[in-house]
Design a protein around this motif. Structure first.
Motif, PDB file in Angstrom:
ATOM      1  N   ARG A  13      13.688 -17.654  13.653  1.00 35.89           N
ATOM      2  CA  ARG A  13      14.661 -16.385  13.729  1.00 35.89           C
ATOM      3  C   ARG A  13      15.501 -15.715  12.818  1.00 35.89           C
ATOM      4  N   ALA A  14      15.164 -16.116  11.665  1.00 33.23           N
ATOM      5  CA  ALA A  14      15.181 -15.466  10.361  1.00 33.23           C
ATOM      6  C   ALA A  14      14.147 -14.726  10.033  1.00 33.23           C
ATOM      7  N   VAL A  15      13.259 -14.533   9.900  1.00 32.99           N
ATOM      8  CA  VAL A  15      11.302 -13.652  10.244  1.00 32.99           C
ATOM      9  C   VAL A  15      11.178 -13.165  11.276  1.00 32.99           C
ATOM     10  N   ASN A  16      11.763 -13.305  12.143  1.00 38.50           N
ATOM     11  CA  ASN A  16      11.890 -12.520  13.375  1.00 38.50           C
ATOM     12  C   ASN A  16      12.589 -11.679  13.389  1.00 38.50           C
ATOM     13  N   GLU A  17      13.877 -11.627  13.489  1.00 39.47           N
ATOM     14  CA  GLU A  17      14.833 -10.573  12.967  1.00 39.47           C
ATOM     15  C   GLU A  17      15.182  -9.769  12.095  1.00 39.47           C
ATOM     16  N   LYS A  18      14.382  -9.827  11.403  1.00 43.85           N
ATOM     17  CA  LYS A  18      13.741  -9.392   9.650  1.00 43.85           C
ATOM     18  C   LYS A  18      12.669  -7.652  10.930  1.00 43.85           C
ATOM     19  N   GLY A  20      13.792  -6.689  13.770  1.00 44.19           N
ATOM     20  CA  GLY A  20      14.172  -6.296  15.068  1.00 44.19           C
ATOM     21  C   GLY A  20      14.071  -7.803  16.220  1.00 44.19           C
ATOM     22  N   ASP A  21      13.441  -8.621  16.646  1.00 47.01           N
ATOM     23  CA  ASP A  21      13.430  -9.537  17.703  1.00 47.01           C
ATOM     24  C   ASP A  21      14.469 -10.274  17.314  1.00 47.01           C
ATOM     25  N   ASP A  22      15.031 -10.593  18.243  1.00 45.56           N
ATOM     26  CA  ASP A  22      16.155 -12.032  18.269  1.00 45.56           C
ATOM     27  C   ASP A  22      16.226 -13.306  18.790  1.00 45.56           C
ATOM     28  N   HIS A  23      14.759 -13.532  18.526  1.00 45.36           N
ATOM     29  CA  HIS A  23      14.404 -15.060  19.011  1.00 45.36           C
ATOM     30  C   HIS A  23      13.998 -16.442  17.785  1.00 45.36           C
ATOM     31  N   GLY A  24      14.095 -17.359  18.118  1.00 43.16           N
ATOM     32  CA  GLY A  24      13.602 -18.473  17.245  1.00 43.16           C
ATOM     33  C   GLY A  24      12.872 -19.154  17.710  1.00 43.16           C
ATOM     34  N   VAL A  25      11.417 -19.327  18.610  1.00 37.37           N
ATOM     35  CA  VAL A  25      11.128 -20.257  19.061  1.00 37.37           C
ATOM     36  C   VAL A  25       9.711 -19.913  18.494  1.00 37.37           C
ATOM     37  N   LEU A  47      12.752 -16.356  34.759  1.00 33.63           N
ATOM     38  CA  LEU A  47      12.609 -16.110  33.707  1.00 33.63           C
ATOM     39  C   LEU A  47      12.962 -14.603  32.624  1.00 33.63           C
ATOM     40  N   TRP A  48      12.421 -13.968  33.294  1.00 36.38           N
ATOM     41  CA  TRP A  48      12.897 -12.202  33.000  1.00 36.38           C
ATOM     42  C   TRP A  48      14.143 -11.684  32.636  1.00 36.38           C
ATOM     43  N   GLU A  49      14.452 -12.582  34.684  1.00 40.98           N
ATOM     44  CA  GLU A  49      16.512 -11.518  34.641  1.00 40.98           C
ATOM     45  C   GLU A  49      16.976 -12.359  33.514  1.00 40.98           C
ATOM     46  N   THR A  50      16.745 -13.508  32.820  1.00 44.95           N
ATOM     47  CA  THR A  50      18.277 -14.156  32.142  1.00 44.95           C
ATOM     48  C   THR A  50      18.267 -13.157  30.967  1.00 44.95           C
ATOM     49  N   ASP A  51      16.906 -12.267  30.675  1.00 44.69           N
ATOM     50  CA  ASP A  51      17.400 -11.544  29.454  1.00 44.69           C
ATOM     51  C   ASP A  51      17.588 -11.731  28.542  1.00 44.69           C
ATOM     52  N   ASP A  52      17.053 -12.900  27.823  1.00 41.64           N
ATOM     53  CA  ASP A  52      16.726 -13.864  26.654  1.00 41.64           C
ATOM     54  C   ASP A  52      15.176 -13.615  27.005  1.00 41.64           C
ATOM     55  N   SER A  53      15.396 -13.184  24.972  1.00 42.72           N
ATOM     56  CA  SER A  53      13.730 -12.629  24.865  1.00 42.72           C
ATOM     57  C   SER A  53      12.801 -14.055  24.702  1.00 42.72           C
ATOM     58  N   ALA A  80      12.544  -3.752  27.646  1.00 37.14           N
ATOM     59  CA  ALA A  80      12.196  -4.384  27.288  1.00 37.14           C
ATOM     60  C   ALA A  80      13.277  -4.151  25.818  1.00 37.14           C
ATOM     61  N   ARG A  81      14.348  -5.352  25.145  1.00 35.70           N
ATOM     62  CA  ARG A  81      15.139  -4.424  23.743  1.00 35.70           C
ATOM     63  C   ARG A  81      14.509  -4.941  22.738  1.00 35.70           C
ATOM     64  N   THR A  82      13.839  -5.543  22.983  1.00 34.94           N
ATOM     65  CA  THR A  82      13.174  -5.922  20.745  1.00 34.94           C
ATOM     66  C   THR A  82      11.433  -5.742  21.139  1.00 34.94           C
ATOM     67  N   PRO A  83      11.079  -5.335  19.947  1.00 39.16           N
ATOM     68  CA  PRO A  83       9.319  -5.297  19.548  1.00 39.16           C
ATOM     69  C   PRO A  83       9.031  -5.627  20.236  1.00 39.16           C
ATOM     70  N   LYS A  84       8.755  -7.333  20.471  1.00 35.46           N
ATOM     71  CA  LYS A  84       7.690  -8.054  20.574  1.00 35.46           C
ATOM     72  C   LYS A  84       7.315  -8.391  21.691  1.00 35.46           C
ATOM     73  N   VAL A  85       8.546  -8.765  22.858  1.00 32.79           N
ATOM     74  CA  VAL A  85       8.518  -8.125  24.082  1.00 32.79           C
ATOM     75  C   VAL A  85       7.806  -6.755  25.003  1.00 32.79           C
ATOM     76  N   HIS A  86       8.380  -5.771  24.143  1.00 33.67           N
ATOM     77  CA  HIS A  86       7.834  -4.484  24.266  1.00 33.67           C
ATOM     78  C   HIS A  86       6.509  -4.588  24.427  1.00 33.67           C
TER      79      HIS A  86
END
Length: 213
Positions: A13-18, A20-25, A47-53, A80-86
Motif C-alpha cells: 500500500r505504501a508503494v502504491n500510494e506514491k 496515486g493508487d489506493d490499494h495494498g494487494v 465487484l466494480w460497484e464496490t468502488d474499492d480499487s 476509475a479514480r486511480t492510475p492502475k484501475v484506469h
C-alpha cells in the motif's frame, strides 16, 4: 471482498500510494485469485460497484471485455479514480471491446484530461497495430501544440504516442525526435539503471537500436 482484505499488505500500500493508487494487494496474488475465479462477468460487475480499487482490479481481470456496452465503458472510465484501475481498464477491457474505436474518438476530444489520456492511449495502440484512417502528421501537430502544457496523465499518454510514432514509422522519426527535443517533456524523469527513459528522443533511439541490434 473478505479474501481481498486478507491479501492487504501495508508495504504494498505504501508503494502504491506514491503512485496515486489506493490499494495494498500484491498484484501477483491478485492475478492468482483471478486465475482461480476464471471469467465471471456478473461477479466482475458487482465487484466494480464496490468502488474499492483492489476489487475493481480483480473485476477487470475476470470480466468478459466484449460484454460491455459503449456507455458502460464510458461510465467505468470516468469512475476509475486511480492510475492502475484506469490503465488496466483501458488495456485489458476497452482495447478488446468492439466499441474501442468509437470511444477512442470520443475520449480524445473530452475536456477531462484523464479521459482524453485514455483516448490517446487507444491512439497509441492504433499507431502500433492499425494505421487505417489515422493521420500521423495531424497527430504530431496536436502533440507539438498541446503536449508541453497538458496535465500529467494526458501529457504522459501523448508522449507515449509521440514515441510510438517515432519507433514504428521511419518517415516520421526525425520529426518525432525533433518535437521531443524541443518540448523537453519528461527529459529529467528519474529513470532507474537498465530502464529506458520516457523522454521521447531517448526512448525512440533506444527501441530503434534494439530492433536493429
Amino acid at each position: 471482498m473478505a479474501e481481498l482484505a486478507g491479501l492487504e499488505d501495508p508495504k504494498a500500500r505504501a508503494v502504491n500510494e506514491k503512485h496515486g493508487d489506493d490499494h495494498g494487494v500484491n498484484l501477483g496474488k491478485l492475478r492468482a485469485l483471478a486465475k482461480r475465479l476464471k471469467t465471471q462477468q456478473e461477479l466482475a460487475c458487482r465487484l466494480w460497484e464496490t468502488d474499492d480499487s483492489a476489487a475493481r482490479l480483480l473485476a477487470i481481470l475476470i470480466c468478459r471485455p466484449k460484454a460491455f456496452g459503449r456507455a458502460e465503458l464510458d461510465t467505468m472510465l470516468r469512475e476509475a479514480r486511480t492510475p492502475k484501475v484506469h490503465d488496466w481498464l483501458v488495456n485489458y477491457a476497452v482495447k478488446k471491446n468492439p466499441h474501442a474505436e468509437e470511444l477512442r474518438l470520443a475520449w480524445s476530444a473530452d475536456p477531462d484530461p484523464v479521459v482524453a489520456g485514455a483516448g490517446w492511449e487507444l491512439t497509441t495502440e492504433r499507431v502500433a497495430k492499425n494505421l487505417t484512417g489515422l493521420d500521423l502528421p495531424g497527430l504530431l501537430d496536436t502533440i507539438e501544440a498541446d503536449m508541453k502544457d497538458a496535465p500529467d496523465r494526458l501529457q504522459w499518454a501523448m508522449n507515449h504516442c509521440l514515441a510510438q510514432i517515432g519507433i514504428e514509422h521511419t518517415e516520421h522519426r526525425t520529426r518525432a525526435i525533433d518535437i521531443g527535443e524541443r518540448l523537453e517533456v519528461l527529459k529529467d524523469y528519474p529513470t532507474p539503471p537498465g530502464c529506458t527513459s520516457p523522454f521521447a528522443p531517448a526512448w525512440i533511439n533506444e527501441m530503434v537500436r534494439r530492433q536493429h541490434g
